[in-house]
Write a protein that holds these residues in place. Structure first.
Motif, short mmCIF file in Angstrom:
data_model
loop_
_atom_site.label_atom_id
_atom_site.label_comp_id
_atom_site.label_asym_id
_atom_site.label_seq_id
_atom_site.Cartn_x
_atom_site.Cartn_y
_atom_site.Cartn_z
N GLU A 95 -52.45 -71.93 8.18
CA GLU A 95 -51.26 -72.49 7.56
C GLU A 95 -51.09 -72.05 6.11
O GLU A 95 -52.01 -71.54 5.48
CB GLU A 95 -51.31 -74.02 7.66
CG GLU A 95 -51.34 -74.52 9.10
CD GLU A 95 -50.77 -75.90 9.24
OE1 GLU A 95 -50.94 -76.72 8.33
OE2 GLU A 95 -50.12 -76.16 10.27
N GLY A 96 -49.88 -72.28 5.59
CA GLY A 96 -49.61 -72.11 4.17
C GLY A 96 -49.76 -70.69 3.65
O GLY A 96 -50.31 -70.48 2.57
N LEU A 97 -49.26 -69.70 4.40
CA LEU A 97 -49.38 -68.31 3.96
C LEU A 97 -48.46 -68.03 2.78
O LEU A 97 -47.28 -68.39 2.80
CB LEU A 97 -49.02 -67.37 5.13
CG LEU A 97 -49.03 -65.89 4.81
CD1 LEU A 97 -50.45 -65.40 4.52
CD2 LEU A 97 -48.41 -65.09 5.96
N ARG A 98 -49.00 -67.38 1.76
CA ARG A 98 -48.20 -66.93 0.62
C ARG A 98 -48.01 -65.41 0.66
O ARG A 98 -46.89 -64.92 0.56
CB ARG A 98 -48.84 -67.30 -0.71
CG ARG A 98 -48.62 -68.73 -1.17
CD ARG A 98 -49.43 -69.76 -0.39
NE ARG A 98 -49.53 -71.02 -1.10
CZ ARG A 98 -50.13 -72.10 -0.61
NH1 ARG A 98 -50.71 -72.07 0.60
NH2 ARG A 98 -50.19 -73.22 -1.32
N ARG A 99 -49.11 -64.68 0.82
CA ARG A 99 -49.06 -63.22 0.87
C ARG A 99 -50.00 -62.71 1.96
O ARG A 99 -51.04 -63.30 2.21
CB ARG A 99 -49.46 -62.61 -0.48
CG ARG A 99 -48.52 -62.92 -1.62
CD ARG A 99 -48.86 -62.12 -2.87
NE ARG A 99 -50.20 -62.39 -3.37
CZ ARG A 99 -50.50 -63.37 -4.21
NH1 ARG A 99 -49.55 -64.18 -4.65
NH2 ARG A 99 -51.75 -63.55 -4.63
N LEU A 100 -49.60 -61.58 2.57
CA LEU A 100 -50.38 -60.99 3.65
C LEU A 100 -50.27 -59.47 3.58
O LEU A 100 -49.16 -58.94 3.45
CB LEU A 100 -49.87 -61.48 5.02
CG LEU A 100 -50.41 -60.79 6.27
CD1 LEU A 100 -51.89 -61.08 6.45
CD2 LEU A 100 -49.61 -61.23 7.50
N THR A 101 -51.40 -58.78 3.66
CA THR A 101 -51.42 -57.33 3.76
C THR A 101 -52.14 -56.95 5.04
O THR A 101 -53.25 -57.42 5.31
CB THR A 101 -52.14 -56.69 2.56
OG1 THR A 101 -51.39 -56.97 1.36
CG2 THR A 101 -52.23 -55.18 2.72
N ILE A 102 -51.49 -56.10 5.84
CA ILE A 102 -52.06 -55.62 7.10
C ILE A 102 -52.30 -54.13 6.94
O ILE A 102 -51.39 -53.38 6.60
CB ILE A 102 -51.12 -55.90 8.28
CG1 ILE A 102 -50.66 -57.35 8.28
CG2 ILE A 102 -51.81 -55.58 9.60
CD1 ILE A 102 -49.60 -57.66 9.30
N ASP A 103 -53.55 -53.70 7.18
CA ASP A 103 -53.93 -52.32 6.89
C ASP A 103 -54.66 -51.72 8.09
O ASP A 103 -55.10 -52.42 8.99
CB ASP A 103 -54.83 -52.28 5.66
CG ASP A 103 -54.80 -50.94 4.94
OD1 ASP A 103 -54.24 -49.99 5.51
OD2 ASP A 103 -55.35 -50.85 3.83
N GLY A 104 -54.80 -50.38 8.07
CA GLY A 104 -55.50 -49.68 9.13
C GLY A 104 -55.18 -48.21 9.06
O GLY A 104 -55.00 -47.65 7.97
N ALA A 105 -55.08 -47.56 10.22
CA ALA A 105 -54.75 -46.14 10.23
C ALA A 105 -53.33 -45.89 9.75
O ALA A 105 -53.02 -44.84 9.20
CB ALA A 105 -54.94 -45.57 11.64
#
Length: 257
Positions: A167-177
């Motif tokens: 819960e309570g997401l402020r920022r999200l970074t999704i990384d990979g290839a």
């Protein structure tokens, strides 16, 4: 998205319900009733049909309006997406309103589902963590900065089910290839998130992990609200303050590279 893969607590109805039998008038006893998952399916929440009723430019925004209603049903939700450009990034405000809301059945979730390429492998976020948490299971969650692989975000239950919500997401970074994606959330109903290798309906259809199909990608869910977990498989149902009854929601995200 209004559906979630039923948890064991959602699926079993051996103990009394607080949705059918009011917690206060029954003095915490509740009443015998089918499981939440059975009642959700009875009202078609697992087979909503999406129909676009409006798509047009309004000033600097591209506005799309959809209706989510089961086949031959009358109850569901109207969802408005307001897309715009924000500093070379995409901004989406999401407004959800019940259509002829029922007062006899809860909703599993109010969320937004986005499928991303399967090459993504890791996530870092500013929000609650480190483990999964829900409205009635967040006492041990702390708001902070965390990082994990996508496969670590979901708990390996012996029976596929809802998992990985934070819960309570402020920022999200999704990384990979692939190039990383950066999300920022906003709105009065600050969403939580989950990142999964299978979507809600694939998890629902599998009775055991080996029955899951090959992953089609990474599934991001941003949930303004989730119905509580409760403990009805072995004890009390979801308490009233954690129940998700049909309601309005307003949340959004900004995404870019």
């Amino acid at each position: 998205e209004l559906w979630r893969p039923p948890t064991d607590n959602d699926s079993l109805g051996d103990f009394n319900s607080y949705e059918v039998g009011d917690y206060h008038t029954t003095r915490g006893v509740g009443e015998a009733a089918p499981s939440s998952a059975e009642r959700w399916r009875e009202h078609g929440l697992d087979r909503l049909i999406r129909r676009t009723t409006r798509a047009e430019l309004v000033g600097d925004e591209f506005v799309v309006v959809e209706r989510l209603i089961p086949a031959q049903g009358r109850h569901g939700a109207e969802v408005t997406y307001r897309w715009a450009v924000a500093d070379d990034r995409a901004r989406c405000q999401i407004l959800v309103a019940p259509i002829r809301p029922r007062t006899d059945v809860t909703w599993p979730r109010i969320g937004y589902h986005m499928m991303l390429p399967g090459a993504f492998e890791r996530a870092s976020w500013f929000g609650s963590g480190p483990g999964e948490n829900y409205p009635d299971s967040r006492a041990a969650a702390v708001v902070g900065t965390y990082e994990a692989s996508i496969d670590e975000l979901a708990f390996p239950y012996s029976r596929p089910q809802e998992t990985g919500h934070r819960e309570g997401l402020r920022r999200l970074t999704i990384d990979g290839a692939s190039h990383p994606l950066h999300f920022e959330t906003f709105g009065p109903d600050l969403p939580g998130f989950s990142l999964l290798r299978h979507d809600a309906h694939e998890l629902t259809a599998a009775a055991h992990p080996h029955e899951l199909p090959p992953s089609r990608g990474v599934h991001l869910y941003l949930d303004a609200f989730q119905h509580g977990l409760g403990s009805r498989s072995c004890g009390p149902d979801v308490l009233p303050r954690y129940q998700l009854w049909p309601r309005n929601a307003e949340f959004g995200f900004i995404v870019g590279r």
